[in-house]
Design an enzyme around this catalytic site. Structure first.
Site, PDB file in Angstrom:
ATOM      1  N   ASP A  93      -7.189  21.239  31.778  1.00 54.74           N
ATOM      2  CA  ASP A  93      -6.811  19.643  31.719  1.00 54.74           C
ATOM      3  C   ASP A  93      -7.950  18.880  32.041  1.00 54.74           C
ATOM      4  OD1 ASP A  93      -3.817  17.528  32.448  1.00 54.74           O
ATOM      5  OD2 ASP A  93      -5.544  17.316  30.910  1.00 54.74           O
ATOM      6  N   ASP A 267       2.655  23.633  28.355  1.00 51.19           N
ATOM      7  CA  ASP A 267       2.465  24.308  29.715  1.00 51.19           C
ATOM      8  C   ASP A 267       3.245  23.658  30.630  1.00 51.19           C
ATOM      9  OD1 ASP A 267       0.406  21.697  29.796  1.00 51.19           O
ATOM     10  OD2 ASP A 267       1.054  22.451  31.736  1.00 51.19           O
ATOM     11  N   CYS A 305      16.623  41.123  31.275  1.00 53.11           N
ATOM     12  CA  CYS A 305      15.356  41.149  31.836  1.00 53.11           C
ATOM     13  C   CYS A 305      14.813  42.390  32.061  1.00 53.11           C
ATOM     14  CB  CYS A 305      15.138  39.735  32.536  1.00 53.11           C
ATOM     15  SG  CYS A 305      13.341  39.561  33.123  1.00 53.11           S
ATOM     16  N   CYS A 307      11.716  42.327  33.881  1.00 53.21           N
ATOM     17  CA  CYS A 307      10.789  42.104  34.732  1.00 53.21           C
ATOM     18  C   CYS A 307      10.818  42.889  36.014  1.00 53.21           C
ATOM     19  CB  CYS A 307      10.584  40.595  35.085  1.00 53.21           C
ATOM     20  SG  CYS A 307      11.686  40.173  36.431  1.00 53.21           S
ATOM     21  N   CYS A 310      14.049  41.860  38.138  1.00 56.13           N
ATOM     22  CA  CYS A 310      15.180  42.279  37.394  1.00 56.13           C
ATOM     23  C   CYS A 310      15.459  44.063  37.296  1.00 56.13           C
ATOM     24  CB  CYS A 310      15.575  41.772  36.030  1.00 56.13           C
ATOM     25  SG  CYS A 310      15.482  39.920  36.202  1.00 56.13           S
ATOM     26  N   HIS A 336       9.442  36.516  37.775  1.00 54.12           N
ATOM     27  CA  HIS A 336      10.534  36.540  36.925  1.00 54.12           C
ATOM     28  C   HIS A 336      10.610  35.375  36.002  1.00 54.12           C
ATOM     29  CE1 HIS A 336      14.632  36.868  35.127  1.00 54.12           C
ATOM     30  NE2 HIS A 336      14.828  35.323  35.683  1.00 54.12           N
TER      31      HIS A 336
HETATM   32  C1  LIG Z   1       9.249  21.939  39.614  1.00 52.81           C
HETATM   33  O1  LIG Z   1       8.662  21.053  38.299  1.00 52.81           O
HETATM   34  C2  LIG Z   1       7.603  20.241  38.338  1.00 52.81           C
HETATM   35  O2  LIG Z   1       7.283  19.856  39.619  1.00 52.81           O
HETATM   36  C3  LIG Z   1       7.105  19.356  37.347  1.00 52.81           C
HETATM   37  C4  LIG Z   1       6.270  18.454  37.570  1.00 52.81           C
HETATM   38  C5  LIG Z   1       5.681  17.443  36.403  1.00 52.81           C
HETATM   39  C6  LIG Z   1       6.423  17.994  35.129  1.00 52.81           C
HETATM   40  C7  LIG Z   1       6.026  17.090  33.977  1.00 52.81           C
HETATM   41  C8  LIG Z   1       4.568  17.122  33.838  1.00 52.81           C
HETATM   42  N1  LIG Z   1       4.194  16.250  32.434  1.00 52.81           N
HETATM   43  C9  LIG Z   1       3.063  16.100  32.019  1.00 52.81           C
HETATM   44  N2  LIG Z   1       2.063  16.627  32.014  1.00 52.81           N
HETATM   45  C10 LIG Z   1       0.994  15.948  31.749  1.00 52.81           C
HETATM   46  C11 LIG Z   1      -0.423  16.236  31.782  1.00 52.81           C
HETATM   47  C12 LIG Z   1      -1.253  15.489  31.064  1.00 52.81           C
HETATM   48  N3  LIG Z   1      -2.438  15.551  30.707  1.00 52.81           N
HETATM   49  C13 LIG Z   1      -3.272  14.713  30.035  1.00 52.81           C
HETATM   50  N4  LIG Z   1      -4.912  15.022  29.918  1.00 52.81           N
HETATM   51  N5  LIG Z   1      -3.004  13.674  29.237  1.00 52.81           N
HETATM   52  C14 LIG Z   1      -1.447  13.633  29.312  1.00 52.81           C
HETATM   53  O3  LIG Z   1      -0.958  12.521  28.586  1.00 52.81           O
HETATM   54  C15 LIG Z   1      -0.710  14.309  30.033  1.00 52.81           C
HETATM   55  C16 LIG Z   1       0.824  14.374  30.055  1.00 52.81           C
HETATM   56  C17 LIG Z   1       1.466  15.046  30.848  1.00 52.81           C
HETATM   57  N6  LIG Z   1       2.921  14.972  31.260  1.00 52.81           N
HETATM   58  C18 LIG Z   1       7.055  18.840  34.901  1.00 52.81           C
HETATM   59  C19 LIG Z   1       7.855  19.677  36.175  1.00 52.81           C
END
Ligand SMILES: COC(=O)c1ccc(CCNc2nc3cc4nc(N)[nH]c(=O)c4cc3[nH]2)cc1
Length: 373
Positions: A93, A267, A305, A307, A310, A336
């Protein structure tokens, strides 16, 4: 696509697609889930374990690696693949999203973003040009444009201004990326939840020309219903013959809904980060191993599962190691969860190829409704 890159669609079922992205470092089976390896490691996992879960590609972060150990140091040591001992594809990213969610004292201008490191308070700047240079130094195979992820909620005016800035930055990213055989550059669609803005963004990206197209600006607090509303039309605005990548998604049912709407890559930190807090994803829903109800349970997390957690351990053992804060708990629950996510993707790839995605989706939801996991 860029030289050395190709995307072959093998089958479609409704809007869902399955195919293969061929890269110089290996093939990526789509729909694909990318484990997140933010600081040059998928936390609590060895690279060979990440591969054993079924992952073809993992994600790295410009923001974190530029701060520590720096992109220049990783380059001097042979690049990110060698540094972290993962020789398969890596997508990085571009830093904009992480700067806005992690750093302090940020200043956003037409040029780029200046900010204070969350690591040591030092001042830094990312511009489209610098982001391309960092991702080149890292050696990532799929480079993301430098963009601004429009915060949610945003007014139409705020979203329009933000999207248009990202489109100007997309052009600068494309110009700075240059011609790099064996490496791909993906554009990122913005426009928040506004259909006409999503359209304008898609047209701008297509006129610049990219090897793949991400749907950005989602999974930012809008909720699943609104995200699906946008995904009901946004992916269709992107070139059908190129990979479509939904950034930051998500929970298993988010992923199924996104694949159903034409997404090829995703992701999310959820399976790994939540695994370390005891959250476990199974075919019948989510459980938290911290709960006392597991302390005498001899069953595996998920009967279906295969893994290591499991196959070889009981819920009772995993409950014990969680309570005792034993390191093995993070290893086994991360393994897992990532294995479950990859099984989910494999299940969808097979169902789309067989033309049975609707039935597969019905089973997916039915199993989760049974409760008592
Ligand atoms: C335990 O789970 C967590 O902590 C957790 C934290 C954040 C997300 C949401 C992540 N969401 C998200 N990531 C992103 C990364 C991105 N990168 C770019 N360059 N542009 C984007 O427009 C963009 C939008 C996103 N939206 C999901 C889960």
């Amino acid at each position: 696509m860029a030289t050395g890159f190709s995307f072959e669609l093998k089958a479609t079922d409704g809007k869902a697609r399955t195919g293969v992205i061929s890269t110089p470092r290996g093939d990526i089976r789509t729909p694909a889930f990318m484990p997140v390896g933010t600081a040059a490691t998928v936390k609590a996992m060895l690279p060979e374990s990440v591969r054993a879960t079924g992952a073809d590609i993992l994600l790295g972060n410009t923001y974190h690696l530029m701060l520590r150990p720096t992109a220049e140091r990783i380059d001097r040591l042979g690049g990110l693949h060698k540094f972290m001992n993962w020789e398969r594809p890596i997508l990085t990213d571009s830093g904009g999203f992480q700067v806005m969610s992690l750093s302090g004292l940020r200043k956003l201008t037409e040029k780029g973003v200046t900010f204070k490191s969350h690591v040591d308070g030092s001042r830094h700047e990312i511009t489209p040009e610098r982001s391309m240079e960092i991702q080149r130094l890292l050696g990532s195979d799929i480079v993301m444009c430098f963009d601004e992820c429009t915060p949610f909620p945003a007014t139409e005016e705020q979203a329009l201004e933000s999207m248009r800035l990202s489109m100007r930055w997309a052009q600068r990213s494309r110009d700075a990326f240059g011609d790099r055989p064996g490496h791909a550059l993906f554009g990122i669609q913005q426009g928040s939840t506004f259909r006409e803005q999503r359209e304008e963004s898609a047209e701008a990206l297509k006129s610049i020309g990219f090897d793949g197209y991400a749907v950005g600006g989602l999974a930012v607090g809008e909720g699943q219903e609104m995200m699906f509303d946008v995904l009901d039309y946004a992916p269709d605005m992107l070139p059908v013959e190129k990979p479509r990548y939904l950034m930051g998604v998500g929970k298993p049912d988010d992923i199924v809904g996104a694949v159903k709407r034409g997404i090829d890559m995703m992701d999310c930190v959820l399976p790994s980060r939540s695994g370390r807090t005891g959250q476990v994803f199974t075919r019948r829903g989510v459980l938290n191993i911290k709960n006392a109800r597991h302390q005498d349970d001899p069953r595996p997390l998920d009967e279906e599962c295969s893994c290591p957690a499991c196959r070889n351990y009981s819920r009772a053992y995993l409950h014990h190691t969680f309570r005792a804060k034993e390191i093995i708990q993070s290893m086994l629950l991360t393994w897992h969860n990532l294995h479950y996510y990859q099984d989910l993707m494999q299940g969808m790839r097979d169902a789309i190829a067989a033309g049975t995605f609707a039935q597969w989706e019905a089973d997916f939801h039915a199993k989760r409704a049974e409760g008592d996991i």
